[in-house]
Design a protein around this motif. Structure first.
Motif, PDB file in Angstrom:
ATOM      1  N   VAL A  89      -3.123  -9.357  -5.270  1.00 43.42           N
ATOM      2  CA  VAL A  89      -4.521  -9.689  -5.554  1.00 43.42           C
ATOM      3  C   VAL A  89      -4.632 -11.105  -6.107  1.00 43.42           C
ATOM      4  CG1 VAL A  89      -6.503  -9.112  -7.010  1.00 43.42           C
ATOM      5  CG2 VAL A  89      -5.189  -7.291  -5.907  1.00 43.42           C
ATOM      6  N   ALA A 132      -5.593  -8.001   2.197  1.00 45.95           N
ATOM      7  CA  ALA A 132      -6.408  -7.055   1.431  1.00 45.95           C
ATOM      8  C   ALA A 132      -6.752  -5.822   2.260  1.00 45.95           C
ATOM      9  CB  ALA A 132      -7.682  -7.742   0.941  1.00 45.95           C
ATOM     10  N   TYR A 178      -3.372  -3.504   2.516  1.00 45.61           N
ATOM     11  CA  TYR A 178      -2.916  -2.688   1.376  1.00 45.61           C
ATOM     12  C   TYR A 178      -4.020  -1.772   0.862  1.00 45.61           C
ATOM     13  CZ  TYR A 178      -4.884  -6.072  -2.065  1.00 45.61           C
ATOM     14  OH  TYR A 178      -5.696  -6.874  -2.811  1.00 45.61           O
ATOM     15  N   SER A 179      -5.279  -2.207   0.928  1.00 49.84           N
ATOM     16  CA  SER A 179      -6.352  -1.313   0.473  1.00 49.84           C
ATOM     17  C   SER A 179      -6.541  -0.156   1.437  1.00 49.84           C
ATOM     18  CB  SER A 179      -7.656  -2.094   0.319  1.00 49.84           C
ATOM     19  OG  SER A 179      -8.082  -2.627   1.567  1.00 49.84           O
ATOM     20  N   ARG A 200       0.890  -4.844  -6.353  1.00 52.14           N
ATOM     21  CA  ARG A 200      -0.504  -4.983  -5.958  1.00 52.14           C
ATOM     22  C   ARG A 200      -1.189  -6.072  -6.776  1.00 52.14           C
ATOM     23  NH1 ARG A 200      -5.634  -3.259  -7.154  1.00 52.14           N
ATOM     24  NH2 ARG A 200      -6.971  -2.827  -5.355  1.00 52.14           N
ATOM     25  N   GLN A 218      -3.674   2.324   0.679  1.00 51.09           N
ATOM     26  CA  GLN A 218      -3.857   2.935  -0.640  1.00 51.09           C
ATOM     27  C   GLN A 218      -5.046   3.886  -0.694  1.00 51.09           C
ATOM     28  OE1 GLN A 218      -3.981  -0.231  -3.575  1.00 51.09           O
ATOM     29  NE2 GLN A 218      -1.808   0.017  -4.013  1.00 51.09           N
ATOM     30  N   SER A 219      -6.016   3.704   0.196  1.00 50.86           N
ATOM     31  CA  SER A 219      -7.213   4.543   0.161  1.00 50.86           C
ATOM     32  C   SER A 219      -7.011   5.898   0.835  1.00 50.86           C
ATOM     33  CB  SER A 219      -8.373   3.815   0.845  1.00 50.86           C
ATOM     34  OG  SER A 219      -8.127   3.667   2.235  1.00 50.86           O
ATOM     35  N   LEU A 259      -9.911   0.260   7.854  1.00 49.57           N
ATOM     36  CA  LEU A 259      -9.917  -0.819   6.867  1.00 49.57           C
ATOM     37  C   LEU A 259      -9.019  -1.969   7.288  1.00 49.57           C
ATOM     38  CD1 LEU A 259      -9.960   1.017   3.411  1.00 49.57           C
ATOM     39  CD2 LEU A 259     -11.784  -0.276   4.508  1.00 49.57           C
ATOM     40  N   GLY A 282       0.806  -1.215   0.000  1.00 46.37           N
ATOM     41  CA  GLY A 282       0.000   0.000   0.000  1.00 46.37           C
ATOM     42  C   GLY A 282       0.840   1.266   0.000  1.00 46.37           C
TER      43      GLY A 282
END
Length: 246
Positions: free
Chosen positions: A63, A107, A110-111, A59, A114-115, A146, A53
């Protein structure tokens, strides 16, 4: 309805609350197994997810790997590891369930990073923060909801799937299901399932509370302030529009 009543009668029976095979002992074992599994998954997945992230690299690989791990059959993996290691302790299911718990934790990590909005990150870099400072003081606090969400999802999966580990001679609430099948004791099987469901609901509720508490106060305050300013603007606009012109 009769089966459900019989299951609750089995749960309420004092005989099922005593000894090493009683409900409290099995529940404690299940919680211990689940916590250990989630801890191992977090130790492996969180650093990788944070690195992905923060840097934005790999990435796509993460995934793909997460999707592949999610597709693994739990029971088959447990039995396969038990056969190749010739080990009938908690080690094979612990390895298998750690592998299956990694995808949601990864998930979420890293999400979450990244968000994070680029504005505070750019501001932090502009005042001279290092990469580690930007991550620890800006990205991580904003990503925590998250991240906790990923742990929450992983915890539910671990609690539910540890029941299948009772196919091996290990403890946990899965014992009530496997032992009940062996003697066709359906109240025991359904009662054990109800306890697993209750444990999962309690875990989900606790994680939901933590997920709400870790939201930075500045983020919440900013949302409230923006909403209030928007409401004030909306109430002032008609007054200006309705004023007569000369």
């Amino acid at each position: 309805m009769t089966d459900i009543l019989a299951a609750f009668a089995w749960i309420a029976d004092p005989a099922n609350w005593a000894g090493p095979g009683g409900i409290p002992a099995r529940t404690g074992e299940h919680i211990l197994y689940s916590l250990l599994t989630l801890l191992l998954a977090a130790v492996i997945a969180l650093p990788i997810g944070f690195a992905i992230g923060h840097t934005g690299r790999f990435r796509g690989i993460a995934v793909g790997v997460s999707g592949a791990l999610r597709a693994l059959p739990t029971l088959g993996l447990v039995i396969y590891l038990a056969l190749i290691t010739t080990n009938l302790t908690i080690v094979p299911p612990l390895i298998a369930l750690t592998i299956l718990a990694i995808p949601p934790v990864l998930a979420g990590a890293y999400s979450g990073v990244q968000s994070v909005d680029r504005a505070p990150i750019d501001a932090a870099r502009a005042i001279g923060m290092t990469g580690w400072q930007v991550f620890s003081k800006v990205e991580l606090p904003l990503a925590l909801p998250l991240v906790i969400g990923g742990l929450r999802s992983g915890a539910l999966q671990v609690i539910a799937t540890w029941t299948v580990a009772a196919i091996l001679p290990v403890g946990g609430l899965g014992r009530f299901l496997i032992d009940g099948i062996a003697v066709q004791n359906y109240p025991e099987m359904l009662g054990g399932s109800i306890i697993v469901i209750a444990l999962a609901l309690v875990s989900d509720g606790l994680f939901a509370i933590v997920q709400r508490l870790v939201v930075p106060r500045g983020v919440v305050a900013g949302r409230v302030r923006d909403t209030g300013e928007g409401d004030r603007r909306s109430t002032r606009t008609p007054a200006r529009e309705s004023a007569p012109t000369t």
